[in-house]
Each structure stands twice: as structure tokens, then as C-alpha cells.
Design a protein around this motif. Sequence first.
Motif, mmCIF file in Angstrom:
data_model
loop_
_atom_site.group_PDB
_atom_site.id
_atom_site.type_symbol
_atom_site.label_atom_id
_atom_site.label_comp_id
_atom_site.label_asym_id
_atom_site.label_seq_id
_atom_site.Cartn_x
_atom_site.Cartn_y
_atom_site.Cartn_z
ATOM 1 N N ALA A 138 -40.601 -83.706 -21.614
ATOM 2 C CA ALA A 138 -41.788 -83.693 -20.693
ATOM 3 C C ALA A 138 -42.941 -82.648 -20.874
ATOM 4 O O ALA A 138 -42.427 -81.379 -21.394
ATOM 5 C CB ALA A 138 -41.234 -83.590 -19.400
ATOM 6 N N SER A 139 -44.079 -82.878 -20.504
ATOM 7 C CA SER A 139 -45.121 -81.555 -20.446
ATOM 8 C C SER A 139 -45.861 -81.348 -19.162
ATOM 9 O O SER A 139 -46.635 -80.340 -19.233
ATOM 10 C CB SER A 139 -46.145 -81.914 -21.695
ATOM 11 O OG SER A 139 -46.919 -83.225 -21.125
ATOM 12 N N GLY A 140 -45.401 -82.215 -18.178
ATOM 13 C CA GLY A 140 -45.863 -81.830 -16.697
ATOM 14 C C GLY A 140 -46.832 -82.895 -16.523
ATOM 15 O O GLY A 140 -47.306 -83.216 -15.404
ATOM 16 N N GLY A 178 -51.218 -82.663 -25.658
ATOM 17 C CA GLY A 178 -51.450 -83.952 -26.120
ATOM 18 C C GLY A 178 -51.815 -84.874 -25.219
ATOM 19 O O GLY A 178 -52.617 -85.802 -25.436
ATOM 20 N N HIS A 179 -51.708 -84.914 -23.981
ATOM 21 C CA HIS A 179 -52.044 -85.675 -22.878
ATOM 22 C C HIS A 179 -53.490 -85.663 -22.590
ATOM 23 O O HIS A 179 -54.175 -86.485 -21.810
ATOM 24 C CB HIS A 179 -51.463 -85.691 -21.663
ATOM 25 C CG HIS A 179 -51.745 -84.388 -20.779
ATOM 26 N ND1 HIS A 179 -51.312 -83.127 -21.035
ATOM 27 C CD2 HIS A 179 -52.540 -84.310 -19.755
ATOM 28 C CE1 HIS A 179 -51.718 -82.425 -20.099
ATOM 29 N NE2 HIS A 179 -52.669 -83.090 -19.387
ATOM 30 N N GLU A 180 -54.272 -84.722 -23.504
ATOM 31 C CA GLU A 180 -55.575 -84.552 -23.026
ATOM 32 C C GLU A 180 -56.444 -85.536 -24.188
ATOM 33 O O GLU A 180 -57.672 -85.290 -24.433
ATOM 34 C CB GLU A 180 -56.164 -82.948 -23.181
ATOM 35 C CG GLU A 180 -55.262 -82.039 -22.557
ATOM 36 C CD GLU A 180 -53.766 -81.603 -23.202
ATOM 37 O OE1 GLU A 180 -53.445 -82.401 -24.332
ATOM 38 O OE2 GLU A 180 -52.896 -80.906 -22.739
ATOM 39 N N VAL A 181 -55.775 -85.939 -25.045
ATOM 40 C CA VAL A 181 -56.655 -86.842 -26.083
ATOM 41 C C VAL A 181 -56.995 -88.000 -25.286
ATOM 42 O O VAL A 181 -56.155 -89.016 -25.008
ATOM 43 C CB VAL A 181 -55.406 -87.152 -27.327
ATOM 44 C CG1 VAL A 181 -56.034 -88.359 -28.318
ATOM 45 C CG2 VAL A 181 -54.838 -85.973 -28.030
ATOM 46 N N LYS A 182 -58.303 -88.161 -25.550
ATOM 47 C CA LYS A 182 -58.895 -89.259 -24.788
ATOM 48 C C LYS A 182 -59.154 -90.569 -25.601
ATOM 49 O O LYS A 182 -58.908 -91.712 -25.117
ATOM 50 C CB LYS A 182 -60.415 -88.868 -24.358
ATOM 51 C CG LYS A 182 -61.022 -89.677 -23.215
ATOM 52 C CD LYS A 182 -62.380 -88.831 -22.975
ATOM 53 C CE LYS A 182 -63.151 -89.641 -22.135
ATOM 54 N NZ LYS A 182 -64.712 -89.097 -22.217
ATOM 55 N N SER A 183 -59.490 -90.412 -26.800
ATOM 56 C CA SER A 183 -59.918 -91.379 -27.655
ATOM 57 C C SER A 183 -59.477 -91.183 -29.307
ATOM 58 O O SER A 183 -59.534 -89.890 -29.610
ATOM 59 C CB SER A 183 -61.355 -91.681 -27.545
ATOM 60 O OG SER A 183 -61.651 -92.291 -26.301
ATOM 61 N N VAL A 184 -58.902 -92.190 -29.868
ATOM 62 C CA VAL A 184 -58.326 -91.798 -31.086
ATOM 63 C C VAL A 184 -59.090 -93.222 -31.877
ATOM 64 O O VAL A 184 -58.838 -94.205 -31.729
ATOM 65 C CB VAL A 184 -56.855 -92.127 -31.176
ATOM 66 C CG1 VAL A 184 -56.288 -91.830 -32.488
ATOM 67 C CG2 VAL A 184 -56.303 -91.309 -30.107
ATOM 68 N N ASN A 238 -51.554 -68.814 -21.819
ATOM 69 C CA ASN A 238 -52.429 -69.839 -22.041
ATOM 70 C C ASN A 238 -52.153 -70.995 -21.275
ATOM 71 O O ASN A 238 -52.980 -71.805 -21.216
ATOM 72 C CB ASN A 238 -52.465 -70.036 -23.522
ATOM 73 C CG ASN A 238 -53.756 -70.106 -24.482
ATOM 74 O OD1 ASN A 238 -54.321 -69.715 -23.660
ATOM 75 N ND2 ASN A 238 -53.862 -70.230 -25.482
ATOM 76 N N CYS A 239 -51.117 -70.991 -20.353
ATOM 77 C CA CYS A 239 -51.007 -72.183 -19.489
ATOM 78 C C CYS A 239 -49.903 -71.727 -18.357
ATOM 79 O O CYS A 239 -49.403 -70.757 -18.380
ATOM 80 C CB CYS A 239 -50.644 -73.526 -20.288
ATOM 81 S SG CYS A 239 -49.032 -73.211 -21.118
ATOM 82 N N CYS A 240 -50.264 -72.504 -17.258
ATOM 83 C CA CYS A 240 -49.488 -72.216 -15.914
ATOM 84 C C CYS A 240 -48.650 -73.447 -15.672
ATOM 85 O O CYS A 240 -48.998 -74.406 -15.018
ATOM 86 C CB CYS A 240 -50.502 -72.010 -14.998
ATOM 87 S SG CYS A 240 -51.608 -70.564 -15.261
ATOM 88 N N ASN A 241 -47.701 -73.618 -16.474
ATOM 89 C CA ASN A 241 -46.927 -74.901 -16.493
ATOM 90 C C ASN A 241 -45.355 -74.471 -16.698
ATOM 91 O O ASN A 241 -44.712 -74.025 -17.595
ATOM 92 C CB ASN A 241 -47.432 -75.757 -17.716
ATOM 93 C CG ASN A 241 -46.711 -77.073 -17.650
ATOM 94 O OD1 ASN A 241 -45.551 -77.355 -17.621
ATOM 95 N ND2 ASN A 241 -47.794 -78.095 -18.018
ATOM 96 N N ILE A 242 -44.638 -74.797 -15.568
ATOM 97 C CA ILE A 242 -43.175 -74.585 -15.533
ATOM 98 C C ILE A 242 -42.280 -75.507 -16.443
ATOM 99 O O ILE A 242 -41.265 -75.164 -16.978
ATOM 100 C CB ILE A 242 -42.548 -74.413 -14.293
ATOM 101 C CG1 ILE A 242 -43.161 -73.343 -13.517
ATOM 102 C CG2 ILE A 242 -41.066 -74.229 -14.276
ATOM 103 C CD1 ILE A 242 -42.952 -71.914 -14.024
ATOM 104 N N PHE A 243 -42.938 -76.720 -16.773
ATOM 105 C CA PHE A 243 -42.538 -77.529 -17.951
ATOM 106 C C PHE A 243 -42.371 -76.944 -19.207
ATOM 107 O O PHE A 243 -41.274 -76.789 -19.996
ATOM 108 C CB PHE A 243 -42.941 -78.969 -18.089
ATOM 109 C CG PHE A 243 -42.493 -79.950 -16.731
ATOM 110 C CD1 PHE A 243 -41.457 -80.639 -16.956
ATOM 111 C CD2 PHE A 243 -43.196 -79.788 -15.487
ATOM 112 C CE1 PHE A 243 -40.843 -81.361 -16.110
ATOM 113 C CE2 PHE A 243 -42.989 -80.850 -14.735
ATOM 114 C CZ PHE A 243 -41.651 -81.688 -14.890
#
Lengths: 438, 438
Positions: free
Chosen positions: A374-376, B376-382, A286-291
Motif C-alpha cells: 500500500a502507499s496510502g 505512482g498513483h499520481e500518474v495520470k496518463s500513459v 519529502n512526504c507525510c505518510n504513515i504507510f
Amino acid sequence: MDSTEALLSHFEGNKTINAVNCAVLPGLIDAHIHTTCAILRGVAQDVTNWLMDATIPYALQMTPAVNIAGTRLSVLEGLKAGTTTFGDSETPYPLWGEFFDEIGVRAILSPAFNAFPLEWSAWKEGDLYPFDMKAGRRGMEEAVDFACAWNGAAEGRITTMLGLQAADMLPLEILHAAKEIAQREGLMLHIHVAQGDRETKQIVKRYGKRPIAFLAEIGYLDEQLLAVHLTDATDEEVIQVAKSGAGMALCSGAIGIIDGLVPPAHVFRQAGGSVALGSDQACGNNCCNIFNEMKLTALFNKIKYHDPTIMPAWEVLRMATIEGAQAIGLDHKIGSLQVGKEADLILIDLSSPNLSPTLLNPIRNLVPNLVYAASGHEVKSVMVAGKLLVEDYQVLTVDESAILAEAQVQAQQLCQRVTADPIHKKMVLMEAMAKGKL
Amino acid sequence: MDSTEALLSHFEGNKTINAVNCAVLPGLIDAHIHTTCAILRGVAQDVTNWLMDATIPYALQMTPAVNIAGTRLSVLEGLKAGTTTFGDSETPYPLWGEFFDEIGVRAILSPAFNAFPLEWSAWKEGDLYPFDMKAGRRGMEEAVDFACAWNGAAEGRITTMLGLQAADMLPLEILHAAKEIAQREGLMLHIHVAQGDRETKQIVKRYGKRPIAFLAEIGYLDEQLLAVHLTDATDEEVIQVAKSGAGMALCSGAIGIIDGLVPPAHVFRQAGGSVALGSDQACGNNCCNIFNEMKLTALFNKIKYHDPTIMPAWEVLRMATIEGAQAIGLDHKIGSLQVGKEADLILIDLSSPNLSPTLLNPIRNLVPNLVYAASGHEVKSVMVAGKLLVEDYQVLTVDESAILAEAQVQAQQLCQRVTADPIHKKMVLMEAMAKGKL
């Protein structure tokens, strides 16, 4: 402050990059990925028979246009999350190599092949796989041609391996031939090894021994091997592979989601082997992320051994950098920030809320936070071979929105083809879909 | 398009929010967090005896100024990652409640107390904990005063529970009194339950039975209980708690890092109980992010049971929303988007590379991607209670950079105090620090 001044007075640069509040790290290495699969992100999770019950209907509808849209999306995603080296394993298709040249990342392209026939209808579970020698030889030739043509391309940024899909998917004759060619051309072999009980059953049935013993017998266990997964290997077998000098590619996220298992990377490392991380494919992981892979690797292994000291943060950070480079045979060029190596580096913004505060004494929190917090998305800038590819979160070398738009178009058309094929009704997730759970 | 037009012609709004390419979800619920600990992010990972060998030297140096800086940082981090409800358990300190009022999130504040004396030097491992009845009573009184004063504050956004630290940390008399007060005031009890073998040993030694049997005996197992962790409970005990109507708070990340264990949430849910997710504390878990908890919960349980179908994405998304709301007794107000409930909602940008493409048929990839691909960094507005707190990634109600700067200042001063105290030399991570591994 003094240090910056001193640097400025001693060196001249074409450009000065503001790295205040940033950690500067070697670019991260994704040693095993199937980039085309990003188009299938999220269609095959939470299922038992991942391949047959969830992904096959999609795989049947892949086209070169889907492939390249998927590769572009995967690499865009990985690059923005700090991956600078992509060990991509795909059946060669048009524009595959060209895109890596264009976007500017480092790649180890592994053209993949097997000897499967187009027609499988006579095969039954438990039978030996049917082999089509012609298809196998043609696949190998195409792979070798691709590997030789692209090895050292883009001023050395692109190198190649031979991507044998798995030892159970190729007849002995081709396995022998491929090893011979690899030795002659100086190419590593990028192979799924002991990836599951199906492979073990096939090899045992065909050769009377388990996969690792078989690979040892045919001369495959050496430094030229990048062994992917090893999920179904015993600890003794894992130690045998590690001691041979082969590298291991560990795909924690993919194997966790697809199989609910934790591959034996801890044993491999304990035996002195080098482990690289891989994101595998987005329809599983589901994701391409080494973090993501660093974090899951550390946590999955703590859980596997019921021991919080197993796989500390610094170990998995090494897998994503210098050990990963060793596993893929590129540690002379990448994996650490050192005079004489290529300038593959990433800037990580430590003032992100999830990485704050920065503590230096008595305990420094930098490495634990890079792995566990961290998440990248904190990767601010990325440089490969001395060239900036991402600056202040903006990708400089390709048009991000065009890549996203094309991925959406290709994915929708693919889904229309899947929907038109009655085989899709057998997919195990159709029930969850009907219940509105997806 | 038609639908937007129809809406605009039928309703009038003070403000129109552009949600093109966004998923709109109920705000996420973090049912168990110790917000002050964000200041200690990353100082206590990869160790065996987390509390004694890694965190105590820091805990001794906490001040009200550190506490509030930590709370502000935790809530800022969580809010930006889509958390709208914070179940915060802390010993009350100045400005704790005020900050939740100011930033505008929903909070269930659980003032915590125990009956431990200041002086522990005579105690030896294996002894019963010493109790200071006066300290215990004073702690309870302060907690009750706080809980009564803040319950229903900020126009109902802030409610309270009583935060008994654990059943082994309080004498029987206070446990009885606390339950009586909770019943009288209509407050739930937020308690660490069966959190480890130390607690089990204490309860067995003092009362001759295990924690769950003890809590049943004193009348604690009912809908008024939020049982945190349950790590050391047997499956039978877990079922007993679930069937009592109590809720469970599950902290997958924290327990994974601190103990290398997977709490029994699957058994709890199978027995009909409601499970909420919690990020616990940043010195263990390292982040305050419910996307992280959803993903780790799904994956850890697949690994625990060696079964990829356990804890599918939709189950953990329910834990973060409607089931979480049930577990904390707020499902009449939050946890789903429904007429009559509070407008706690988040907008998630689905055009982020790691969430692309969006597929609707034959398999929808929305829920799997929110759980396995989002960070979680895809959360644009809350929005909380109908008020926008974050718009286009900008926090509107507090000054983000001031919170980060103050956290850095307070953390550095704290670290200076820790460094000045010789006790820090006993910390188990000093060796890794000396070797440059952090």
C-alpha cells in the motif's frame, strides 16, 4: 451477508457506509511531524549537512502565512493517506490550533521552544551554544500558555505536550522549570533526544556526560517523555530509555534521507518500550505518510540487521496504531477499534490493483500488503471521533483545491525571498541545480 | 501560454492532451519482473528461507490460468504506476505474449528455462543440483522458439531475450549452446547472476571457481548479458561485470524484503556500468511499481554507506529511464524524450497534495519529489509507441475490473489447492497465521 443483515436488524445508524472490499483499520498515528515544512518539500535531499547547507536559507524566510499554508498542506496529505492523529511540533503561530479544529483530525500539539539568541555570529563550530535566558523563558511561557489553552480543545480531539526542542538547546534552569510545569499540568514532554553527534558533543562538553545519562540525572527519563529519534544513542542507552517507560518516536524516512541512518527502534522495542512512527518534515522526508513510514521502517531494519525476519509487517502496523498510541499516552482513547474508544478509523480499498488479490487461507495477505504494497492512496474514507472527514476519496471538511493553491502561492513568494537573499548562493544544491539535475 | 499557442499554430495533432500541472517523463522501465507472481502477493514476507519455506507450496499449484491472471494483474498495476516497458521472465505459457500485445505496453519477454528434473527427492542440501539434460534441452528449445517467434512482434513493441534461470541451474553444455544461439539470433541473455550463496556454492563445487570467474571463462561477460541481482558478488567481481559492458538489473525492494541486503549497484555504476531497476515478483517484493524501486534504491544505498549523498534522486531516475534502457539494449528506442525515439511517455499530476508545491527557483524540487514523494498513483496518463493506454487514470486498452475479478477467482482457487496439499502445513508463516498476525 448474514452478518450485515444481522447488524442492520439490531442497530440503527444515522448513515450506512459501504465498506465492501475494504479493510477497516484504526486511524494511523503520526507522532512526530513539523507540519509547516510541507512548503519546503523537496528542496533539501541528497546533501550532507542538511540543516546548514540546504534548509537555513528557507527557514529564515518563513512567515505566519507560510506556516499555516504548510500545516494545511501536510495535514491534508496525511489525512488522505489515513493519518488521523498528528503529533505536531511547531513554535506556536496564528491559526495553528484553529486549523486542526477546523479539519477535524486528532492532534497532539507540541508548542516548541529553545533558548537560542537571534544573534549567532560570534559562535564557532565546537563552541558551546550561546543561550539567551530571556528568549528561553519567553519561549517556555508562550509554549505553556498555548499548551494549557489548547489541551482538551475541540471536544478533546486536541491535546498538547510541551515541545522542548532538545536538551542541548536549553539551559539547565529552564529544563528543570519545564519538567516541573509538565508535572503540574499533566503534560508529556515531546523532545528530540540523542538526535545526532552535535547534540552529544554539546551535552558532553557542558555537563561531562552523554545525553541519556544527563536526562536521567535531571529526572527526564520517565513515562512523561516522548523521545524523538535516539539516532545517536548506544544500545545500552536505548534500553535505559525504554525501561524508564518513556515512548520513542521513530522517523525512518527522515533519518534515512537526512543521515543515511536507521534509528534503534528494534532495540527499544526488544527492551519493552513502545515505538510510534513519525513523518518528521517534508523538506527532509519529502512526504507525510504513515504507510511510507511503516514500509521504510520494516525494510530499513531488515537491512540494518541483514535479516528479513526483523520488524515483520505486523510489528510496524502496531507502531502505526496501538503501540504508537501507547508511546504518546493516548492508548485509552485511540489505536485500536474497541468499544469505549474513540471512533478514529479508516477504510482501505482492497480492490486497488496493488492490493489485489485478497487471500485469507492458508496464509492471509492482508497485513503484509498493507505494509509492503500500500502507499496510502488506497484510503477511501476516514473518520475521526465518529465524524467522516474523507468519504470516497473526497475531503469533506476543508477545500482541498484552495489549500493546494494557497500552498503554491506562499511557496513561490517564499522562494522569491530566498532568491533575493545572497545567502542562498551558498546552498550545496546550487551545483546540482546548475547542472539541471533537479 | 505563449508556448502552447505557438505549438498549436505550428503543428496539427489528432488529439490534444491537457498536461497543465503535469510533469511529462519518459515511461519507466521495469527490467526484471516475474509477472505471474502477482497472484501470490503478500504470502511470503518476513521469512528467512523465502523460497523453500514460504513460496514452494504455491509454486506447485500454478496453472496456465493462474499465470495469465497474474501477468495481467502485474502489468495493470505497473502500467497505472507509469511503467511502460516490462522485462518479463517466465517459463512460456499460453497467452503470455498475446496479453502484452493486447494491453499495448512495451515488453522484453525472456522465456526462462533450467535443467532441473521433476524428481528431486534424492537431493540433499550441499549436493550438486541434479540435471536432467533432456528437460534442459527441451526448455532451451521452447525458449528459443518463443524468443524467435515474438522478437519484433506488435510492430516492434515486443522484443525478446533468452531467460537462462541461472548458471548453476544449467549444465555447461547447455550454457555453451545457449550463448551460441543468442549470438546467432542477436538476443541478449537475461540471467540471475550471483544471486546468493547457494548459487556460489554450486558453481564453486562444480567448477572450482566463483560465479563471475566462471561466467568470464565461458564467454558470458559481454554486452549481451543482463545480469540480475549480483547480490553475492564481491566489489571486484561487480567491477569486472560492469567493465565487460554487461547491464545490471537491480531489484532493491525484492532483495531488501527477501534477504535484508542491498545489491552492489553503486559500485557497478561507479565502474561505468548501466543499471536498470526491476520489481522482481510480488510474492517477495509485494508490488510492481518503479516509483517504489527508485525510492528504495536511493534510500537503501544511503543507509548501506551511511551517507545521504549516495544515489541522489537524479541517479535513480536515470536508472528508471535512460540508463535502464542502456542496460537492456533499447536506448536507441526508449528511455528519453527525443526526436527519433518511440513516444513512450507518462504524465504525472504535480497538483497531488504529496507532490505540492512545485518550486522552480532557487532550487527546483521536481526530481527529488518524483523520487522521494511520489508513489505512482499520481500518474495520470500513459502513452506507449504514440498510443494512449491510460488517460485521466483510466486504462483504455483492457477491462481493469475484469482483470481484478479474474485475479481474485484464480487466486482463491489456487489457495484452495494449496490448503488441500499437506505440504502447506510446513510453511513458516503458519505460526504467524495461527497467532492472527497476518
